[in-house]
Design an enzyme around this catalytic site. Sequence first.
Site, PDB file in Angstrom:
ATOM      1  CB  ILE A 296     -16.719  12.698   2.521  1.00 19.49           C
ATOM      2  CG1 ILE A 296     -15.774  13.648   1.762  1.00 19.49           C
ATOM      3  CG2 ILE A 296     -17.123  11.515   1.636  1.00 19.49           C
ATOM      4  CD1 ILE A 296     -14.423  13.043   1.389  1.00 19.49           C
TER       5      ILE A 296
ATOM      6  CB  ALA B 119     -11.558   6.360   3.976  1.00 18.93           C
ATOM      7  NE  ARG B 120      -5.485   8.297   1.118  1.00 18.29           N
ATOM      8  CZ  ARG B 120      -6.211   9.128   0.365  1.00 18.29           C
ATOM      9  NH1 ARG B 120      -7.389   8.740  -0.094  1.00 18.29           N
ATOM     10  NH2 ARG B 120      -5.768  10.338   0.061  1.00 18.29           N
TER      11      ARG B 120
ATOM     12  CD  GLU C 250      -5.116   3.486  -3.801  1.00 18.69           C
ATOM     13  OE1 GLU C 250      -6.092   2.877  -3.324  1.00 18.69           O
ATOM     14  OE2 GLU C 250      -5.178   4.659  -4.195  1.00 18.69           O
TER      15      GLU C 250
ATOM     16  CG  HIS D 196      -7.957   6.342  -5.154  1.00 19.32           C
ATOM     17  ND1 HIS D 196      -6.931   6.256  -4.249  1.00 19.32           N
ATOM     18  CD2 HIS D 196      -8.678   7.430  -4.780  1.00 19.32           C
ATOM     19  CE1 HIS D 196      -7.026   7.244  -3.364  1.00 19.32           C
ATOM     20  NE2 HIS D 196      -8.085   7.969  -3.670  1.00 19.32           N
TER      21      HIS D 196
ATOM     22  N   GLY E 195     -12.796   8.137  -6.512  1.00 21.56           N
ATOM     23  CA  GLY E 195     -13.647   9.000  -5.673  1.00 21.56           C
ATOM     24  C   GLY E 195     -13.786  10.426  -6.184  1.00 21.56           C
ATOM     25  CB  SER E 196     -11.574  13.228  -6.247  1.00 21.49           C
ATOM     26  OG  SER E 196     -10.325  12.716  -6.699  1.00 21.49           O
TER      27      SER E 196
HETATM   28  C1  DGY Z   1      -7.839  12.559  -1.856  1.00 19.21           C
HETATM   29  O1  DGY Z   1      -7.980  13.712  -2.278  1.00 19.21           O
HETATM   30  O2  DGY Z   1      -7.331  12.302  -0.780  1.00 19.21           O
HETATM   31  C2  DGY Z   1      -8.336  11.487  -2.732  1.00 19.21           C
HETATM   32  O3  DGY Z   1      -8.201  10.233  -2.215  1.00 19.21           O
HETATM   33  C3  DGY Z   1      -7.741  11.581  -4.103  1.00 19.21           C
HETATM   34  O4  DGY Z   1      -8.850  11.640  -4.905  1.00 19.21           O
END
Ligand code: DGY
Length: 328
Positions: free
Chosen positions: A167, A246-247, A276, A294, A296-297
Amino acid sequence: MSANPNGRAAKPRLLLSRRLPDAVEARAARDYDAIPNREDVALDGAALAARAAGCDGILVTAGDRLDSAAVAALPESVRILATFSVGTDHIDLAAARARGIRVTNTPDVLTEATAEIALLLMLGAARRAHEGERLIRERAWTGWTPTQLLGVQLTGKRLAVLGMGRIGQAVAHRARAFGMEIHYSNRRRLPPAEEQGAVFHAEAEAMLPLADFLTIHFPLTPETRHWLDARRIALLPDGAIVVNTARGPVIEDAALIAALRSGKLAAAGLDVFTGEPALDPAYPTLPNTFLLPHLGSATIETRNAMGFRALDNLDAFFRGQEPPDAVA
Ligand code: DGY
């Protein structure tokens, strides 16, 4: 894929912990005795264990908390947890190993979508996107002025990438198109073909004073928890912008909030939060935060690919093969 991945007369019984994209649920229903979560309610450890009665495996997600107590509570029949995520910090892997439960994740397939969100956060934070959007939505825009909502541009700035895995590299690739100079720190230096001219810093802290923008791409581990704390924020240039896809817990919230309030940092773009869906209530009150839940994906292409990858792992396991993405 055969109609029955393990070749047994009965299909393996698979619990889906959350509602999944249609194509993923359809494949799960075709190949497994699948138990969907039609109401899409979040299941705590006890609820997950109850629903998993008699199940051979569970397709879990990043929002499910499988700490040692939740893993211990799972029925004996459960032999695999396939998480619909690349991150595995929500699962106590040692507890799973101790019970002989295999765990798999979904690497690779969310790289592009997450990199896009990192760029969105960089742009949104730097260009004050939510303040501008709010003016429009609240019908408060009185017209163009030369000094209205001045941000900073990405062009010509230094981007520091913490964690140059898949990423991080995808973010760097996109940032180059914005004319950014890329710096990175990583456990190992990348070969030149992957580095693409990015400047390697063996010590992450040595990179911080150069970071006009800092983007975080390492996993949450005991070592990275609260990595970005007050001391390290002080090493950043005044007016830096911090982005996190990330987290949440890799950042110490109190320190980031103090730096955003004092003006030490110009802005932050955050897609992930400690605790979260709860988050520090200060974040939404600050004008210089650009916040996403959240996402991201969260593209249909990526969520399908994540589901198929989780099912590929389950298929391999129930065929008696090593799952390709085993993490425990
Ligand atoms: C993951 O895959 O770890 C993401 O944070 C969820 O989209």
